[in-house]
Design an enzyme around this catalytic site. Structure first.
Site, PDB file in Angstrom:
ATOM      1  N   ASP A  19      50.780   8.789 -19.932  1.00 54.59           N
ATOM      2  CA  ASP A  19      50.033   9.939 -19.450  1.00 54.59           C
ATOM      3  C   ASP A  19      49.205   9.480 -18.257  1.00 54.59           C
ATOM      4  OD1 ASP A  19      48.259  12.068 -19.038  1.00 54.59           O
ATOM      5  OD2 ASP A  19      48.086  12.490 -21.177  1.00 54.59           O
ATOM      6  N   VAL A  20      49.319  10.168 -17.133  1.00 54.06           N
ATOM      7  CA  VAL A  20      48.560   9.773 -15.948  1.00 54.06           C
ATOM      8  C   VAL A  20      47.061   9.897 -16.162  1.00 54.06           C
ATOM      9  CG1 VAL A  20      50.395  10.210 -14.281  1.00 54.06           C
ATOM     10  CG2 VAL A  20      48.803  12.056 -14.874  1.00 54.06           C
ATOM     11  N   ALA A  39      55.843  11.202 -10.590  1.00 56.79           N
ATOM     12  CA  ALA A  39      56.387  12.559 -10.642  1.00 56.79           C
ATOM     13  C   ALA A  39      55.645  13.424 -11.653  1.00 56.79           C
ATOM     14  CB  ALA A  39      57.878  12.494 -10.995  1.00 56.79           C
ATOM     15  N   LYS A  43      53.269  21.591 -13.539  1.00 55.66           N
ATOM     16  CA  LYS A  43      53.978  22.276 -12.467  1.00 55.66           C
ATOM     17  C   LYS A  43      54.105  23.786 -12.647  1.00 55.66           C
ATOM     18  CE  LYS A  43      56.803  18.192 -11.636  1.00 55.66           C
ATOM     19  NZ  LYS A  43      56.436  17.305 -12.723  1.00 55.66           N
ATOM     20  N   LEU A  81      55.790  12.424  -5.636  1.00 54.58           N
ATOM     21  CA  LEU A  81      56.468  13.702  -5.445  1.00 54.58           C
ATOM     22  C   LEU A  81      55.441  14.801  -5.224  1.00 54.58           C
ATOM     23  CD1 LEU A  81      59.244  13.500  -8.167  1.00 54.58           C
ATOM     24  CD2 LEU A  81      59.286  12.677  -5.822  1.00 54.58           C
ATOM     25  N   SER A  82      55.720  15.670  -4.272  1.00 51.96           N
ATOM     26  CA  SER A  82      54.809  16.748  -3.948  1.00 51.96           C
ATOM     27  C   SER A  82      55.556  18.074  -4.015  1.00 51.96           C
ATOM     28  CB  SER A  82      54.201  16.537  -2.555  1.00 51.96           C
ATOM     29  OG  SER A  82      53.192  17.482  -2.309  1.00 51.96           O
ATOM     30  N   LYS A  85      54.238  23.989  -2.065  1.00 48.19           N
ATOM     31  CA  LYS A  85      53.088  24.827  -2.407  1.00 48.19           C
ATOM     32  C   LYS A  85      51.764  24.170  -2.025  1.00 48.19           C
ATOM     33  CE  LYS A  85      55.576  27.120  -6.101  1.00 48.19           C
ATOM     34  NZ  LYS A  85      56.851  26.688  -5.584  1.00 48.19           N
TER      35      LYS A  85
END
Length: 146
Positions: A19-20, A39, A43, A81-82, A85
């Site tokens: 978990d980040v 990633a 989202k 990753l972006s 948006k």
């Protein structure tokens, strides 16, 4: 990704579940690592709007944890990753991804360790760029794909 880039075929790759939000787990996972592919994100736009604190903790503070853990362990290259948006955010998800992008950018500006941060906005471009930039080359790679 583990199916396409198997450990048998690429023995230097390691895959971790974590978990980040858990910086201690990131510190352990990043030891001895040259490349980190980030990633993780909340989202789903409706979910982010309904759970703003959770979205911020994952997308913003999680990005900060990734950058700090990479700095603390000497990771030189990050693939972050972006999303499109983040370019002109109109919702919380886009705003948190914009913050995340800026955290990664600040990480490379303030670091004497990072060689490159690869910021990708499209999954198809991600796979091609990861393969080309990481698995086939040891050169420094800085790309911005929109």
């Amino acid at each position: 990704m583990a199916q396409e880039f198997s450990i048998q075929k690429f023995p230097s790759l390691r895959y971790f579940i974590g978990d980040v939000r858990d910086k201690e787990r990131l510190l352990r996972a990043f030891k001895g690592v040259d490349y980190v592919i980030h990633a993780a994100a909340m989202k789903m736009v409706p979910t982010a709007e309904y759970n703003p604190y959770e979205c911020i903790k994952t997308n913003v503070f999680g990005a900060q944890n990734v950058v700090e853990a990479a700095l603390d362990t000497g990771v030189e290259n990050i693939v972050a990753l972006s999303t499109d948006k983040a370019c002109a955010p109109i919702n919380l998800y886009g705003a948190t991804k914009l913050c995340s992008d800026k955290i990664f950018k600040a990480g490379i500006i303030t670091s004497s360790v990072f060689k490159s941060i690869l910021n990708l906005m499209s999954l198809n471009a991600s796979k091609q760029s990861i393969r080309r930039g990481i698995l086939q080359s040891s050169n420094i790679l800085i790309l911005s794909i929109s």
